[in-house]
Design a protein around this motif. Structure first.
Motif, PDB file in Angstrom:
ATOM      1  N   GLY A   1      -4.805  16.606  -8.035  1.00 48.83           N
ATOM      2  CA  GLY A   1      -3.383  16.365  -8.260  1.00 48.83           C
ATOM      3  C   GLY A   1      -2.573  17.643  -8.114  1.00 48.83           C
ATOM      4  N   GLY A   2      -1.274  17.474  -8.001  1.00 51.89           N
ATOM      5  CA  GLY A   2      -0.383  18.628  -7.954  1.00 51.89           C
ATOM      6  C   GLY A   2      -0.226  19.259  -6.579  1.00 51.89           C
TER       7      GLY A   2
ATOM      8  N   PRO B   1      -4.463  10.116  -0.049  1.00 54.75           N
ATOM      9  CA  PRO B   1      -5.171   9.431  -1.138  1.00 54.75           C
ATOM     10  C   PRO B   1      -6.055   8.276  -0.658  1.00 54.75           C
TER      11      PRO B   1
ATOM     12  N   VAL C   1       3.637  -3.284   0.712  1.00 53.31           N
ATOM     13  CA  VAL C   1       3.588  -2.975   2.149  1.00 53.31           C
ATOM     14  C   VAL C   1       2.222  -2.409   2.525  1.00 53.31           C
TER      15      VAL C   1
ATOM     16  N   GLY D   1       5.909  13.625  -3.408  1.00 51.77           N
ATOM     17  CA  GLY D   1       4.715  13.367  -2.608  1.00 51.77           C
ATOM     18  C   GLY D   1       5.048  13.154  -1.142  1.00 51.77           C
TER      19      GLY D   1
ATOM     20  N   PHE E   1       4.578  10.446   0.908  1.00 50.98           N
ATOM     21  CA  PHE E   1       5.293   9.193   1.167  1.00 50.98           C
ATOM     22  C   PHE E   1       6.697   9.242   0.566  1.00 50.98           C
ATOM     23  N   GLY E   2       6.776   9.595  -0.714  1.00 46.54           N
ATOM     24  CA  GLY E   2       8.071   9.588  -1.399  1.00 46.54           C
ATOM     25  C   GLY E   2       9.076  10.526  -0.750  1.00 46.54           C
TER      26      GLY E   2
ATOM     27  N   MET F   1       1.277   8.462   9.383  1.00 41.16           N
ATOM     28  CA  MET F   1       0.960   7.395   8.431  1.00 41.16           C
ATOM     29  C   MET F   1       2.009   7.273   7.329  1.00 41.16           C
TER      30      MET F   1
ATOM     31  N   VAL G   1       3.068   0.163  -2.848  1.00 46.70           N
ATOM     32  CA  VAL G   1       2.149   0.674  -1.832  1.00 46.70           C
ATOM     33  C   VAL G   1       0.674   0.462  -2.158  1.00 46.70           C
ATOM     34  N   ARG G   2       0.408  -0.183  -3.301  1.00 46.87           N
ATOM     35  CA  ARG G   2      -0.993  -0.464  -3.655  1.00 46.87           C
ATOM     36  C   ARG G   2      -1.178  -1.917  -4.072  1.00 46.87           C
TER      37      ARG G   2
ATOM     38  N   VAL H   1       3.170   4.751  -7.806  1.00 46.66           N
ATOM     39  CA  VAL H   1       2.335   3.585  -8.142  1.00 46.66           C
ATOM     40  C   VAL H   1       2.333   3.318  -9.652  1.00 46.66           C
ATOM     41  N   GLN H   2       3.531   3.237 -10.209  1.00 46.07           N
ATOM     42  CA  GLN H   2       3.646   2.942 -11.635  1.00 46.07           C
ATOM     43  C   GLN H   2       3.857   1.442 -11.890  1.00 46.07           C
TER      44      GLN H   2
ATOM     45  N   THR I   1       4.942   4.445   6.828  1.00 44.31           N
ATOM     46  CA  THR I   1       4.979   3.666   5.582  1.00 44.31           C
ATOM     47  C   THR I   1       6.377   3.751   4.967  1.00 44.31           C
TER      48      THR I   1
ATOM     49  N   GLY J   1       7.642  10.229 -14.864  1.00 39.84           N
ATOM     50  CA  GLY J   1       6.783   9.871 -16.006  1.00 39.84           C
ATOM     51  C   GLY J   1       7.025   8.470 -16.507  1.00 39.84           C
TER      52      GLY J   1
END
Ligand SMILES: NC(=O)c1ccc[n+]([C@@H]2O[C@H](COP(=O)([O-])OP(=O)(O)OC[C@H]3O[C@@H](n4cnc5c(N)ncnc54)[C@H](OP(=O)(O)O)[C@@H]3O)[C@@H](O)[C@H]2O)c1
Length: 312
Positions: free
Chosen positions: A302-303, A41, A255, A157, A159-160, A130, A239-240, A221-222, A134, A198
């Motif tokens: 996405g997805g 991303p 981070v 995802g 990272f997750g 990367m 992360v953002r 990133v919620q 992270t 969600g």
């Protein structure tokens, strides 16, 4: 040497192949002939000009990319390394100007480069540095003890997924989010409890852990929407850049992987984690350099599960 670059920020079609002069490794550096780079991303953000104010760049072309794999072709002066020319290596890259991972000829700090995991090709290896670093950085910052509970959002995802796997290896209990199609995937990564992803994810985590979790890594990133999942005085890794709302004694830690870009021992530990089966590398597909725009289009739609990889 070819690079996939942007000369004017824009949509996926702003990416094109350019020719850049070869460069040699200076002191403390190595040079890699890149065969594969992963698309993340942050690359689509760089391409669209999102970072212009934060990281003013001078003269185009701008070359995105934070993950590369390929063959070591040169070792600079004074570099003490276990690597030899001809070895397959992977690297984390901090992009700046024309120096991103999307280039065939890549000079970078020797401390950003390790060998690829045994039995893993360059394409799969390029998906690790990367986001693996992270994930390691977030867990190091959260500093939870074995047995404590970590929630992970965006767990399907790149990272997750690594956060879930490394957290389990660290002895944490993990509650992770998933959409209906990702439940099995997130469970297979090791999550002890899976809750629906969600807007209601914090309430779902609280339903599973009424006292709240000790820590949370927010891969989706919620931001403020996830804080209620965490107990008073708990810790959140973002992360953002989100720094929290200052309430309930939460420690919210944004981070930046660039802080670990030369943490070679940590990158090498990720290699070992793959070799030991702790981490799973997931490749969504590959495209040749000339079609990098297609990879950006797919990621932005996405997805995508697993990382898209571009090859030279
Ligand atoms: N600070 C740093 O140094 C650093 C380093 C690495 C990554 N990052 C950032 O970390 C984030 C995750 O990166 P990644 O590579 O793991 O991305 P990714 O592979 O696209 O994963 C993100 C996951 O979150 C899901 N998601 C997105 N929006 C959501 C929402 N509103 N609710 C629930 N789930 C949602 C996505 O699902 P869908 O695909 O279905 O949308 C996907 O499963 C990105 O913003 C990236 O830029 C920052």
């Amino acid at each position: 040497m070819r690079a996939v670059a942007v000369t004017e920020f824009g949509g996926p079609d702003a990416l094109h192949v350019v020719d850049l002069p070869e460069e040699h490794a200076g002191p403390g550096e190595v040079r890699v002939r890149v065969t594969a780079f992963a698309v993340s991303p942050t690359d689509t953000n760089l391409r669209s000009g999102f970072y212009v104010e934060r990281d003013p760049v001078g003269v185009p072309p701008y070359v995105p990319g934070m993950d590369a794999a390929g063959v070591l072709v040169e070792v600079g002066e004074g570099v003490e390394t276990d690597l030899a020319v001809g070895d397959h290596v992977m690297a984390v890259v901090v992009p700046g100007g024309a120096h991103g991972a999307y280039r065939e000829d890549l000079v970078l700090p020797a401390r950003s480069v390790v060998r690829v995991p045994a039995g893993v090709d360059d394409v799969a290896a390029s998906t690790l540095p990367m986001n693996g670093l992270t994930a390691r950085l977030v867990l190091d910052e959260l500093a939870l003890r074995p047995g404590q509970v970590l929630a992970v959002t965006g767990a399907a995802g790149a990272f997750g997924g690594y956060v879930v796997q490394l957290a389990k290896a660290d002895g944490l209990t993990v509650v992770a989010d998933a959409g209906p199609g990702d439940e099995e995937l997130v469970r297979s990564l090791g999550a002890d409890v899976v809750v629906p992803r969600g807007d209601e994810v914090a309430a779902a985590v609280r339903a599973a852990f009424p006292a709240g979790v000790d820590g949370l890594a927010d891969g989706s990133v919620q931001d403020g929407a996830v804080l209620a999942a965490v107990k008073d005085g708990g810790v959140v890794g973002t992360v953002r850049g989100y720094t929290g709302d200052g309430r309930r004694g939460l420690r919210v830690v944004p981070v930046m992987v660039r802080d670990y870009a030369e943490e070679r021992e940590k990158l090498d530990a990720l290699r070992v984690a793959v070799e030991e089966g702790v981490l799973t590398l997931r490749v969504a597909g590959t495209v040749p350099a000339e079609q990098a725009a297609e990879a950006h289009r797919r990621l932005e739609a996405g997805g995508v599960r697993g990382r898209l990889v571009v090859t030279f």
